[in-house]
Design an enzyme around this catalytic site. Structure first.
Site, mmCIF file in Angstrom:
data_model
loop_
_atom_site.group_PDB
_atom_site.id
_atom_site.type_symbol
_atom_site.label_atom_id
_atom_site.label_comp_id
_atom_site.label_asym_id
_atom_site.label_seq_id
_atom_site.Cartn_x
_atom_site.Cartn_y
_atom_site.Cartn_z
ATOM 1 N N GLY A 1 0.809 -1.218 0.000
ATOM 2 C CA GLY A 1 0.000 0.000 0.000
ATOM 3 C C GLY A 1 0.838 1.263 0.000
ATOM 4 O O GLY A 1 0.308 2.359 0.170
ATOM 5 N N ARG B 1 7.649 -0.891 -0.403
ATOM 6 C CA ARG B 1 7.395 -2.324 -0.483
ATOM 7 C C ARG B 1 6.156 -2.583 -1.348
ATOM 8 O O ARG B 1 5.396 -3.487 -1.148
ATOM 9 C CB ARG B 1 7.226 -2.877 0.951
ATOM 10 C CG ARG B 1 6.694 -4.272 1.144
ATOM 11 C CD ARG B 1 7.408 -5.376 0.445
ATOM 12 N NE ARG B 1 8.830 -5.310 0.631
ATOM 13 C CZ ARG B 1 9.686 -6.115 0.014
ATOM 14 N NH1 ARG B 1 9.264 -7.046 -0.791
ATOM 15 N NH2 ARG B 1 10.960 -5.967 0.213
ATOM 16 N N ASP B 2 5.919 -1.679 -2.309
ATOM 17 C CA ASP B 2 4.797 -1.895 -3.215
ATOM 18 C C ASP B 2 5.198 -1.295 -4.556
ATOM 19 O O ASP B 2 6.388 -1.178 -4.831
ATOM 20 C CB ASP B 2 3.504 -1.301 -2.635
ATOM 21 C CG ASP B 2 2.273 -2.093 -3.091
ATOM 22 O OD1 ASP B 2 2.204 -2.423 -4.279
ATOM 23 O OD2 ASP B 2 1.386 -2.373 -2.270
ATOM 24 N N GLU B 3 4.246 -0.888 -5.369
ATOM 25 C CA GLU B 3 4.554 -0.399 -6.705
ATOM 26 C C GLU B 3 5.664 0.654 -6.674
ATOM 27 O O GLU B 3 5.642 1.550 -5.839
ATOM 28 C CB GLU B 3 3.320 0.245 -7.347
ATOM 29 C CG GLU B 3 2.050 -0.584 -7.305
ATOM 30 C CD GLU B 3 2.082 -1.789 -8.204
ATOM 31 O OE1 GLU B 3 3.052 -1.945 -8.966
ATOM 32 O OE2 GLU B 3 1.132 -2.588 -8.154
ATOM 33 N N GLY C 1 8.474 -2.849 -4.134
ATOM 34 C CA GLY C 1 7.732 -3.956 -4.719
ATOM 35 C C GLY C 1 8.228 -4.217 -6.129
ATOM 36 O O GLY C 1 8.353 -5.343 -6.576
#
Ligand code: NAG
Ligand code: NAG
Length: 443
Positions: free
Chosen positions: A191, A212-214, A236
């Site tokens: 998120g 830790r995402d897009e 991510g």
């Protein structure tokens, strides 16, 4: 000699921008937006203020909108912000955010929305302004930082964006935007998207994302986009998606992307059902180190609730000049092309893709994937086929991927404050940023 040099330069420039069919960025220079300076300190704001939001809105409504060629100015200093602002409909204006804003309300939405802007520039002249979201205080239950909606001919640059409770930057359609020289640092948790972008003729370059995402992700609809010199410093990883119903993505070049260890993937196409297409995409010069997955198409992506439809049709997608490794290439393949059986992928080309595994052994997977350049991909007509798993040999062109100074070895915690980074001057091994930092352009 001189003329030849200019000609060569012109060629290089046009090649770099070949993907974009229109000139991007503001149509007038920053200097043309300085006829009126709308300083928040003259509209009820104060350095150290507990809520600078109303002063930003007042400076916008009472000054920017009344004076063409104006700059909304937040001078250097610290400000808290608890009222979110939507700055709608401005033309020929700039938002010079030299100050640093800290989120202090958990109201959802977006701290700053720029909507229907034209000939617009948002930046920090010191390359040190930006927003601290303190997302650890309201993880996935607070605002996003910046959203740019249906705006044309604009830029967003030289800003530092830290720990958004949710996504950091969202670009919702619009045209001719340029995003560059950003440092985005979120926490090591889902998120925490860096940049999610849709629209046409947008150019994103020289962006560093730690999260830790897009990292920088293309959303539908998107056409004629160029994304380059992206440093996913633990993240991510980069992606197209998630792709749902009526996806329309075409003519995208994504190049010179570096993903440091700990990322989920170097590049992923993610969908589960859905309809529409992704076509005419070139993904070249990717470097990735110790990610979980590498080159990854997954049209049965289990983390996504299935969408009605036979699948998004992927076609004419070329992967070229990749060098990377995954942590464990048997547990998670360095290359997986899992296409929708109801809409098999066609013309998927892998050219000089050297993906390998740190464990020294790896598999590749293909399902309903047609094209060339990988053992398990099939040539010929697009009839669905079940997943094929093949053992990979170490690619002869594989070399240990390059590193960058400042690489991450562990992500940032999601339960305490994240320190504010500075914006780097290189975002891909061996390449400088395309534009100098704003602070280095002064004087
Ligand atoms: C395939 O995509 C590339 C862009 O990557 C484009 O230049 C080319 O024209 C496309 N080919 C077809 C047949 O559409
Ligand atoms: C990348 O992560 C490292 C390790 O935490 C950090 O020191 C570095 O500042 C980050 N790079 C940038 C450009 O933020």
């Amino acid at each position: 000699m001189f003329a030849l040099g200019l000609l060569l330069l012109a060629c290089v420039a046009s090649l770099t921008h070949a993907q974009l069919t229109m000139k991007v960025g503001p149509t007038t220079a920053s200097s043309a937006k300085r006829t009126t300076i709308c300083n928040v300190l003259n509209y009820g704001g104060a350095i150290g203020s507990s809520d600078i939001g109303p002063a930003i809105l007042s400076a916008y409504n009472n000054c920017v909108l009344k004076n063409s060629g104006s700059t909304l100015y937040v001078p250097a200093g610290k400000y808290n912000m608890q009222t979110w602002v939507t700055l709608n409909g401005g033309t020929k204006w700039a938002f010079q955010l030299d100050g640093f804003l800290t989120r202090t309300s958990t109201t959802s939405g977006h701290m700053i929305v720029i909507q229907n802007a034209n000939d617009f520039e948002m930046y920090s002249s010191t390359s040190a302004g930006g927003i601290q979201g303190n997302g650890y205080q309201c993880r996935n239950a607070g605002p996003r930082l910046i959203r740019i909606i249906t705006s044309t001919s604009w830029s967003l640059h030289d800003l530092v964006l830290v720990d958004s409770p949710e996504f950091h930057v969202v670009v919702q359609t619009g045209s001719r935007g340029e995003i560059y020289n950003l440092a985005i640092r979120g926490s090591n948790i889902g998120g925490s998207d860096g940049i999610d972008i849709s629209g046409d003729n947008h150019w994103v370059h020289d962006v560093e994302v730690t999260n830790r995402d897009e990292c920088v992700t293309i959303k539908s609809p998107a056409t004629n986009m160029m994304v380059e010199r992206i440093w996913c410093n633990q993240s991510g990883g980069s992606a197209f998606g998630s792709l749902g119903a009526d996806t329309a993505i075409s003519n995208i070049v994504y190049q010179n992307t570096y993903t440091n260890e700990g990322g989920n993937q170097a590049m992923m196409f993610k969908s589960n059902g859905g309809s529409g297409y992704v076509r005419n995409v070139l993904l070249q010069n990717f470097i990735s180190r110790s990610t979980a997955y590498g080159l990854y198409i997954n049209q049965y992506w289990a983390s996504m609730t299935p969408v009605a439809g036979n699948g998004v049709q992927l076609s004419n997608i070329t992967f070229k000049n990749w060098d990377g490794n995954v942590a464990d290439g048997v547990a998670r393949p360095p290359i997986a092309l899992i296409c929708a059986d109801g809409a098999p992928c066609s013309s998927i080309t892998l050219n000089n893709v050297n993906m390998w595994s740190l464990t020294g052994s790896a598999i590749a997977k293909c399902e309903s994937a047609f094209g060339s350049g990988l053992g398990c991909i099939k040539s010929g007509s697009a009839t669905s086929y079940a997943v094929v798993t093949s053992t990979m040999a170490k690619p002869s062109g594989y070399t240990t991927p390059s590193t960058m100074a400042g690489d991450l070895s562990a992500g940032y915690t999601s339960v305490s404050a994240i320190p504010t980074p500075t914006i780097p001057s290189s975002f891909y091994p061996g390449l400088p940023a395309i534009s100098a930092l704003a602070k280095d352009k002064q004087g």
